[in-house]
Design a protein around this motif. Sequence first.
Motif, PDB file in Angstrom:
ATOM      1  N   THR A   1       9.779   7.614  11.366  1.00 45.17           N
ATOM      2  CA  THR A   1      10.010   7.165   9.993  1.00 45.17           C
ATOM      3  C   THR A   1      11.491   6.859   9.775  1.00 45.17           C
ATOM      4  O   THR A   1      11.852   5.829   9.200  1.00 45.17           O
ATOM      5  CB  THR A   1       9.536   8.239   9.003  1.00 45.17           C
TER       6      THR A   1
ATOM      7  N   ILE B   1      13.335   4.469   6.829  1.00 44.22           N
ATOM      8  CA  ILE B   1      12.707   5.036   5.634  1.00 44.22           C
ATOM      9  C   ILE B   1      13.204   6.465   5.442  1.00 44.22           C
ATOM     10  O   ILE B   1      13.207   7.259   6.388  1.00 44.22           O
ATOM     11  CB  ILE B   1      11.173   5.024   5.768  1.00 44.22           C
TER      12      ILE B   1
ATOM     13  N   SER C   1      12.553   9.883   4.590  1.00 41.21           N
ATOM     14  CA  SER C   1      11.321  10.662   4.482  1.00 41.21           C
ATOM     15  C   SER C   1      11.348  11.656   3.326  1.00 41.21           C
ATOM     16  O   SER C   1      10.299  11.947   2.726  1.00 41.21           O
ATOM     17  CB  SER C   1      11.056  11.405   5.796  1.00 41.21           C
TER      18      SER C   1
ATOM     19  N   LEU D   1       9.683  10.574   0.043  1.00 40.22           N
ATOM     20  CA  LEU D   1       8.285  10.153   0.032  1.00 40.22           C
ATOM     21  C   LEU D   1       7.384  11.180  -0.646  1.00 40.22           C
ATOM     22  O   LEU D   1       7.593  12.392  -0.532  1.00 40.22           O
ATOM     23  CB  LEU D   1       7.797   9.932   1.472  1.00 40.22           C
TER      24      LEU D   1
ATOM     25  N   GLN E   1       2.216   8.785   0.101  1.00 39.76           N
ATOM     26  CA  GLN E   1       2.884   7.743   0.882  1.00 39.76           C
ATOM     27  C   GLN E   1       2.958   8.082   2.368  1.00 39.76           C
ATOM     28  O   GLN E   1       3.435   7.264   3.146  1.00 39.76           O
ATOM     29  CB  GLN E   1       4.310   7.530   0.359  1.00 39.76           C
ATOM     30  N   THR E   2       2.497   9.264   2.755  1.00 38.69           N
ATOM     31  CA  THR E   2       2.626   9.697   4.142  1.00 38.69           C
ATOM     32  C   THR E   2       1.268   9.993   4.762  1.00 38.69           C
ATOM     33  O   THR E   2       0.245  10.088   4.078  1.00 38.69           O
ATOM     34  CB  THR E   2       3.489  10.970   4.236  1.00 38.69           C
TER      35      THR E   2
ATOM     36  N   LYS F   1      -2.482   5.280   3.409  1.00 40.46           N
ATOM     37  CA  LYS F   1      -1.752   4.140   2.852  1.00 40.46           C
ATOM     38  C   LYS F   1      -0.684   3.684   3.830  1.00 40.46           C
ATOM     39  O   LYS F   1       0.118   4.476   4.312  1.00 40.46           O
ATOM     40  CB  LYS F   1      -1.115   4.521   1.514  1.00 40.46           C
TER      41      LYS F   1
ATOM     42  N   TRP G   1       2.737   1.646   4.675  1.00 40.18           N
ATOM     43  CA  TRP G   1       3.980   1.295   3.974  1.00 40.18           C
ATOM     44  C   TRP G   1       3.942  -0.157   3.560  1.00 40.18           C
ATOM     45  O   TRP G   1       3.525  -1.029   4.332  1.00 40.18           O
ATOM     46  CB  TRP G   1       5.161   1.590   4.885  1.00 40.18           C
ATOM     47  N   SER G   2       4.354  -0.441   2.353  1.00 43.21           N
ATOM     48  CA  SER G   2       4.131  -1.764   1.760  1.00 43.21           C
ATOM     49  C   SER G   2       4.850  -2.902   2.476  1.00 43.21           C
ATOM     50  O   SER G   2       4.359  -4.039   2.498  1.00 43.21           O
ATOM     51  CB  SER G   2       4.555  -1.744   0.285  1.00 43.21           C
TER      52      SER G   2
ATOM     53  N   HIS H   1       4.174  -2.606  10.823  1.00 46.07           N
ATOM     54  CA  HIS H   1       3.773  -1.753   9.718  1.00 46.07           C
ATOM     55  C   HIS H   1       3.889  -0.303  10.161  1.00 46.07           C
ATOM     56  O   HIS H   1       3.853   0.005  11.347  1.00 46.07           O
ATOM     57  CB  HIS H   1       2.333  -2.052   9.301  1.00 46.07           C
TER      58      HIS H   1
ATOM     59  N   PRO I   1       4.262   6.417   7.328  1.00 45.09           N
ATOM     60  CA  PRO I   1       5.359   7.359   7.561  1.00 45.09           C
ATOM     61  C   PRO I   1       4.933   8.817   7.458  1.00 45.09           C
ATOM     62  O   PRO I   1       3.787   9.137   7.118  1.00 45.09           O
ATOM     63  CB  PRO I   1       6.370   6.988   6.472  1.00 45.09           C
TER      64      PRO I   1
END
Length: 239
Positions: A30, A35, A37, A40, A44-45, A57, A59-60, A67, A70
Amino acid sequence: KTTIIHNLGYHLAQKHRVLLVDMDPQASLTAFMGIESHKLTDEQTIYGAITERSPLKVWSDKIHNMHIVPANILLAGAEIETARDIITDNRQRLKLALSEIIDQFDYILIDCPPSLGILSVMSVIAATHIIVPIQCQYKCYLATNQLLETIARIKKGGHKKLEIACFIPTMYDKRTIQDSGILEAVKSQAQGHIYVTPPIPKSTVFPDAAQANQPLALFKKNHPAVTIFSEITRHLTKL
């Protein structure tokens, strides 16, 4: 371990849809992707998905065409939480989470923790192939036997199609007798049935590239390890 995933992901992503999954509570992958961490949330993880707090999910934003799902330090508590669940097979949780998005990617690379706990077992059960990095030191070579025994037990337990993709000797210094000896021992252990890649040389450029949040091919494209990563990538695409 994390450096290999980061760089192989980048090389694969030049022609394929690639997802990286950070299953290490240290969240190094990550961080390598730039990113933070600690900022988050659970959702998100990967922690949110394997503890069934939320759907998996991604990461956008794509980072260097990759992609990522994380991680953060909360993942360290996932082993205890999943162990409390005696109703379902918690070893399948990552595989089930990934099944919802698997059709969106050509390759999914999972960065496992350095120990053989439930998070690593989850990762292996979710995988079709295992990449085994082996530092060219005696104690690291010995630990490989434990990993191979674990893989054998998982295959015996029902994951019969699981295969070892390759051994990757790392931090190799051809000037030392021990490194050369371990490299030969790894080749002997593979017995010609498992592909042993060219050794990745010991170099200070790897932590420098990680600090810059860049794969080696972007940070120092003429470094000899870039060619090795390209060769390993070609091998993986033929599996």
